[in-house]
Design an enzyme around this catalytic site. Structure first.
Site, mmCIF file in Angstrom:
data_model
loop_
_atom_site.group_PDB
_atom_site.id
_atom_site.type_symbol
_atom_site.label_atom_id
_atom_site.label_comp_id
_atom_site.label_asym_id
_atom_site.label_seq_id
_atom_site.Cartn_x
_atom_site.Cartn_y
_atom_site.Cartn_z
ATOM 1 N N ARG A 90 84.233 29.799 -2.634
ATOM 2 C CA ARG A 90 85.632 29.922 -2.232
ATOM 3 C C ARG A 90 86.316 30.777 -3.288
ATOM 4 N NH1 ARG A 90 90.483 26.058 -3.654
ATOM 5 N NH2 ARG A 90 92.052 26.925 -2.273
ATOM 6 N N HIS A 179 95.028 28.885 2.427
ATOM 7 C CA HIS A 179 94.390 27.921 3.345
ATOM 8 C C HIS A 179 93.773 28.629 4.558
ATOM 9 C CE1 HIS A 179 97.393 24.630 1.850
ATOM 10 N NE2 HIS A 179 96.228 24.483 1.229
ATOM 11 N N LEU A 208 98.581 19.874 6.282
ATOM 12 C CA LEU A 208 99.494 19.094 5.456
ATOM 13 C C LEU A 208 98.694 18.256 4.463
ATOM 14 C CD1 LEU A 208 101.879 17.862 8.341
ATOM 15 C CD2 LEU A 208 101.991 20.010 7.045
ATOM 16 N N GLY A 209 98.496 18.774 3.274
ATOM 17 C CA GLY A 209 97.800 18.026 2.221
ATOM 18 C C GLY A 209 98.687 18.002 1.004
ATOM 19 N N GLY A 211 98.687 20.424 -1.175
ATOM 20 C CA GLY A 211 99.239 21.741 -0.865
ATOM 21 C C GLY A 211 99.377 21.791 0.653
ATOM 22 N N ARG A 240 104.957 20.917 -5.280
ATOM 23 C CA ARG A 240 105.574 22.253 -5.184
ATOM 24 C C ARG A 240 106.814 22.219 -4.297
ATOM 25 N NH1 ARG A 240 100.188 25.134 -3.328
ATOM 26 N NH2 ARG A 240 98.963 23.605 -4.442
ATOM 27 N N GLU A 383 86.487 23.151 5.292
ATOM 28 C CA GLU A 383 86.415 24.472 4.672
ATOM 29 C C GLU A 383 84.993 24.788 4.190
ATOM 30 O OE1 GLU A 383 90.007 22.963 2.754
ATOM 31 O OE2 GLU A 383 90.588 25.041 2.448
HETATM 32 P P1 ADP Z 1 94.502 18.819 -1.342
HETATM 33 O O1 ADP Z 1 93.157 19.208 -0.777
HETATM 34 O O2 ADP Z 1 95.575 19.833 -1.153
HETATM 35 O O3 ADP Z 1 94.447 18.258 -2.725
HETATM 36 P P2 ADP Z 1 94.414 16.757 0.688
HETATM 37 O O4 ADP Z 1 94.304 17.529 1.921
HETATM 38 O O5 ADP Z 1 93.217 15.997 0.190
HETATM 39 O O6 ADP Z 1 95.035 17.611 -0.490
HETATM 40 O O7 ADP Z 1 95.607 15.710 0.876
HETATM 41 C C1 ADP Z 1 95.929 14.804 -0.130
HETATM 42 C C2 ADP Z 1 97.145 14.021 0.294
HETATM 43 O O8 ADP Z 1 96.903 13.348 1.531
HETATM 44 C C3 ADP Z 1 97.463 12.903 -0.686
HETATM 45 O O9 ADP Z 1 98.344 13.360 -1.673
HETATM 46 C C4 ADP Z 1 98.125 11.879 0.177
HETATM 47 O O10 ADP Z 1 99.518 12.069 0.087
HETATM 48 C C5 ADP Z 1 97.740 12.205 1.591
HETATM 49 N N1 ADP Z 1 97.047 11.070 2.217
HETATM 50 C C6 ADP Z 1 95.762 10.720 2.084
HETATM 51 N N2 ADP Z 1 95.496 9.603 2.794
HETATM 52 C C7 ADP Z 1 96.663 9.226 3.361
HETATM 53 C C8 ADP Z 1 97.066 8.133 4.199
HETATM 54 N N3 ADP Z 1 96.197 7.210 4.589
HETATM 55 N N4 ADP Z 1 98.356 8.094 4.588
HETATM 56 C C9 ADP Z 1 99.232 9.022 4.195
HETATM 57 N N5 ADP Z 1 98.911 10.054 3.410
HETATM 58 C C10 ADP Z 1 97.662 10.163 2.991
#
Ligand code: ADP
Length: 396
Positions: A90, A179, A208-209, A211, A240, A383
């Site tokens: 990546r 992304h 929606l993560g 990031g 952010r 990914e």
């Molecule tokens: P990244 O890859 O950008 O680090 P992810 O896609 O793994 O992020 O998303 C992480 C976020 O997902 C966590 O910060 C959390 O807020 C959210 N998350 C994970 N599990 C749950 C859940 N069961 N309910 C609500 N939000 C969740």
């Protein structure tokens, strides 16, 4: 072919070994705290997870630990390194140089280095990872898969900023988006699940993560996305800020006596739902706080949802229609209430969510009612699989 997928950060390295024929993950894990001390995690598909403190002064050492684990007599999943047919990396920023994944050559390495200025925290780490693999697995083809590549199809009207044009021509100041691997995978999978012709479908993907970004995919091409020159733009994220009036930065800088570096640090690391709620960047903590009656946490979550709605609405308008809206990544896959709250605002377009179908976490499913005019789905992103697919195609 067995493909090693590597995602190198400045002090971490995530890896998966994928069998490209079956698309099965043979083993995966994570090296953390590289250059500090070193933590190593390894999980073979049919075995127990191993966690160990192993000193990792640099990424080369981390790659060699990964290769040792994969070929280990007791816990390994391959007999020797010769079984690894290719490595897929990546790479965060490909600028305007890369509109697709590419086989890594010396020229490609130079071009990736030329994009370092655009992603100073990420690209140098990606390059270190590639060099480590070149040293330890000489002759094995390596492929770069760029976060930005999928968005290179955006038209100028979507990627140009309202600033003097010479900043674009001289420095490449424009929207690139990120992304891309996830948006590409999820939009394709959405078309497959719905039996839509990908080349004609209009799909909005909500990644929606921690990031977060949104992408409008029209006829299989990204035509708009919410992140910009950097991943700071667009949605309110974990830490952010996303979109903010640039004038507010000057105002805050004057009030707090901060320089540009300080401001950027606040916008990247202390903002988003963390800064707004004062609680956490993790939505699970935000939800707990809301349950305890924390009004500031509620305001943060409401603002996060509102921002998603306004972007999705704008992207539907930009495409002059929409067939499907797909949710992915940590929050998108795991938060039924967020999906419901976003979807509700598109009732006027005939979007209807089925509450029982929507009551899932981390599962691929259509969550709209059978007669919903616009389909809504949860599609867990993958990914690594996308990187493995591109790597196999190019390394063959
Ligand atoms: P990244 O890859 O950008 O680090 P992810 O896609 O793994 O992020 O998303 C992480 C976020 O997902 C966590 O910060 C959390 O807020 C959210 N998350 C994970 N599990 C749950 C859940 N069961 N309910 C609500 N939000 C969740």
């Amino acid at each position: 072919m067995k493909i090693l997928v590597i995602n190198c950060g400045s002090s971490s390295l995530k890896y998966q070994l994928i069998d490209s024929e079956t698309e099965a993950v043979l083993a995966k894990g994570l090296c953390e705290r590289i250059g500090i001390d070193g933590k190593f995690t390894y999980k073979p598909a049919n075995g127990d997870k191993v966690v160990a403190d192993i000193d990792q002064p640099d990424h080369k050492k981390s790659v060699s630990i990964v290769l040792d684990a994969l070929t280990d007599k007791d816990n390994g999943v391959i007999a020797d390194l010769g079984e690894i047919g290719a490595v897929g990396h990546r790479v965060v920023h490909g600028g305007e140089k890369f509109a697709a994944s590419t086989l890594i050559t010396e020229d490609v390495m130079k071009a990736i280095e030329e994009c370092n200025d655009l992603a100073p925290l990420h690209n140098p780490a990606n390059i270190i990872g590639i060099n480590a693999c070149t040293e330890l697995m000489p002759g094995v083809p390596q492929v770069a898969v760029f976060d930005t590549a999928f968005h290179q199809s955006m038209p100028a009207e979507a990627f140009l900023y309202g600033v003097p044009y010479e900043y674009y021509t001289k420095y490449g100041v424009r929207k690139y988006g990120f992304h891309g691997t996830s948006h590409s995978y999820v939009s394709k999978r959405t078309a497959e699940i719905l039996g839509l012709d990908y080349d004609k479908a209009k799909i909005v993907v909500c990644h929606l993560g921690n990031g977060a970004s949104i992408c409008a995919v029209d006829g299989g091409k990204s035509v708009e996305t919410s992140m910009g020159l950097t991943p700071l733009m667009g949605l309110i994220m974990g830490t952010r800020s996303g979109e903010i009036d640039p004038g507010a930065m000057e105002y805050i800088a004057n009030k707090e006596g901060m320089d540009l570096k300080g401001i950027m640090n606040v916008l990247n690391k202390q903002s988003g739902v963390l800064g707004m709620s004062g609680v956490s960047s993790d939505f699970r903590d935000i939800d707990d706080a809301i349950k305890d009656g924390n009004a500031q946490a509620k305001a943060a979550k409401d603002a996060f949802i509102h921002r998603v709605v306004t972007y999705v609405g704008g992207y539907i308008a930009a495409m002059n229609g929409v067939d499907a809206i797909a949710f992915t990544a940590g929050v998108g896959e795991n938060a039924p209430d967020v999906r419901e709250a976003v979807s509700r605002q598109f009732g006027y377009l005939g979007v209807q969510i089925d509450d029982s179908l929507n009551n899932i976490r981390g599962e691929e499913r259509i969550i709209s009612t059978p007669d919903s005019k616009v389909k809504v789905l949860v599609v867990p992103t993958n990914e690594e699989l996308m990187i493995a697919r591109d790597t196999e195609a190019l390394a063959k």
